[in-house]
Design a protein around this motif. Structure first.
Motif, short mmCIF file in Angstrom:
data_model
loop_
_atom_site.label_atom_id
_atom_site.label_comp_id
_atom_site.label_asym_id
_atom_site.label_seq_id
_atom_site.Cartn_x
_atom_site.Cartn_y
_atom_site.Cartn_z
N ARG A 114 -15.67 6.29 -6.44
CA ARG A 114 -14.30 6.31 -6.95
C ARG A 114 -13.49 5.20 -6.26
N ILE A 115 -12.77 4.44 -7.04
CA ILE A 115 -11.87 3.43 -6.51
C ILE A 115 -10.45 3.81 -6.90
N GLY A 116 -9.63 4.03 -5.92
CA GLY A 116 -8.25 4.43 -6.20
C GLY A 116 -7.84 5.61 -5.34
N PRO A 117 -6.69 6.20 -5.65
CA PRO A 117 -5.86 5.89 -6.81
C PRO A 117 -5.16 4.54 -6.70
N LEU A 118 -5.05 3.85 -7.83
CA LEU A 118 -4.40 2.55 -7.92
C LEU A 118 -3.03 2.75 -8.57
N PRO A 119 -1.95 2.51 -7.83
CA PRO A 119 -0.61 2.80 -8.37
C PRO A 119 -0.13 1.72 -9.33
N ALA A 120 0.72 2.14 -10.26
CA ALA A 120 1.28 1.21 -11.24
C ALA A 120 2.10 0.12 -10.57
N HIS A 121 2.82 0.48 -9.50
CA HIS A 121 3.66 -0.53 -8.85
C HIS A 121 2.82 -1.66 -8.28
N LEU A 122 1.60 -1.35 -7.82
CA LEU A 122 0.72 -2.39 -7.27
C LEU A 122 0.05 -3.20 -8.38
N ILE A 123 -0.46 -2.52 -9.40
CA ILE A 123 -1.13 -3.21 -10.50
C ILE A 123 -0.18 -4.19 -11.17
N SER A 124 1.09 -3.83 -11.26
CA SER A 124 2.06 -4.72 -11.91
C SER A 124 2.24 -6.02 -11.14
N LEU A 125 1.94 -6.01 -9.84
CA LEU A 125 2.09 -7.20 -9.02
C LEU A 125 0.81 -8.02 -8.93
N ILE A 126 -0.34 -7.38 -8.97
CA ILE A 126 -1.59 -8.11 -8.78
C ILE A 126 -2.25 -8.49 -10.11
N CYS A 127 -1.75 -7.96 -11.22
CA CYS A 127 -2.36 -8.30 -12.51
C CYS A 127 -2.13 -9.78 -12.81
N ASP A 128 -2.96 -10.31 -13.70
CA ASP A 128 -2.90 -11.74 -14.00
C ASP A 128 -1.74 -12.09 -14.91
#
Length: 329
Positions: A114-128
């Motif tokens: 399992r990888i995560g939990p991955l928060p939305a606030h982080l994904i919004s910053l690291i996404c391409d």
């Protein structure tokens, strides 16, 4: 007319060396992060409380094909739900599990891994890519020092910090669609900037300052804690965050203990810089427009009497520190 005091003038400058971003609920987990992250957190000098819209994932929206992963997030503005698109290069190796509503985290599951939990606030910053770039603009609402007595870590300082708790309480009551994040900043050792102007024939070389002596005085008089106190004060005056009071309207001031050594050494200016490009966020406040790299410049003397450090043109009559402050990109 403003005049130079010395042929050689000096400015005291501080520049950020490393930044990281975290969520208040993850403060206690900082030590469990990879070594480079936990060491940066341990060394951080300044922290900023910032805010932006609270993000969640649109359930079952994340799909991937041909090496590209796409999905949707949402936030609320004035009661209206707004959905935005995001994109990541690559495909997940497993299935996506969404947390319960408001779906603010996802977990990647591959068998027992399992990888995560991955928060939305982080994904919004690291996404391409993200369709609403304004979500990477964070409002500065408070600036503080990451340690109280010079020994406590950022984690220890923030776990019990009353202002952080007040901000979280106010947002919970008055801004439920917003969320607070924390930016931790490490500062590099100070640099003394020097300008030399031999064009003014009223100034004599034999009356010029002893630069080497003044640099030695800097090492003797300005310790690490004073440097960080100056950085804090300079950033507060620059952003004018809503939860700060001290230094907000009266910095620099000879009456402040933290500036005493700057005047003793006869620095003419003070500069503090903050760069957040590495974490892909622009900072702003009610007083300052968004930018990745902010420069807060201050004249330590009346620029109408003593020529500003930033006035490099002999013909200029109005250029001062204020002309050199603001976001540069």
């Amino acid at each position: 007319m403003a005049e130079r005091k010395f042929i050689t003038e000096m400015a005291f400058t501080l520049a950020s060396q490393g930044v990281m971003i975290t969520h208040p609920k993850d403060i206690s987990k900082i030590d469990d992060q990879p070594e480079d992250v936990s060491e940066l957190a341990k060394d951080c000098h300044i922290y900023l409380i910032v805010k932006r819209p609270r993000l969640g994932f649109v359930a079952d929206s994340i799909k991937w094909k041909d090496g590209i992963t796409k999905g949707k997030m949402y936030y609320h503005q004035a009661g209206e739900r707004i959905e935005i698109d995001f994109l990541l290069a690559g495909e997940p190796n497993g299935i996506i599990q969404y947390s319960e509503y408001p779906h603010n985290t996802i977990t990647l599951v591959n068998g027992e891994d399992r990888i995560g939990p991955l928060p939305a606030h982080l994904i919004s910053l690291i996404c391409d890519d993200i369709s609403d770039k304004s979500l990477r603009d964070l409002e500065v609402v408070y600036v503080g020092m990451s340690y109280g007595d010079g020994n406590r870590s950022a984690k220890d300082r923030l776990k019990s910090h009353s202002t952080l708790q007040q901000v979280l309480a106010d947002m919970s009551a008055d801004e439920p669609d917003s969320e607070a994040l924390l930016i931790l900043v490490k500062y590099a050792p100070p640099i003394s900037l020097i300008t030399f102007d031999g064009r003014d024939k009223s100034l004599r070389m034999e009356d010029d300052r002893d630069v080497i002596k003044d640099l030695r005085k800097q090492q003797e008089l300005i310790d690490g804690k004073t440097e960080i106190a100056l950085a804090e004060a300079g950033l507060i005056k620059y952003f004018k965050p809503r939860y700060n009071d001290k230094y907000k309207n009266n910095f620099p001031d000879r009456a402040h203990a933290i500036t005493e050594s700057l005047y003793d050494i006869d620095f003419i200016a003070f500069v503090v810089e903050l760069d957040t490009e590495d974490i892909k966020v622009r900072l702003f406040s009610e007083n300052m427009k968004p930018g990745f790299h902010h420069i807060a410049s201050y004249d330590l003397h009346d620029s109408s009497i003593r020529k500003s450090f930033f006035d490099l043109l002999e013909s200029s009559s109005s250029y001062s520190a204020g002309s050199h402050s603001g976001p540069i990109f």
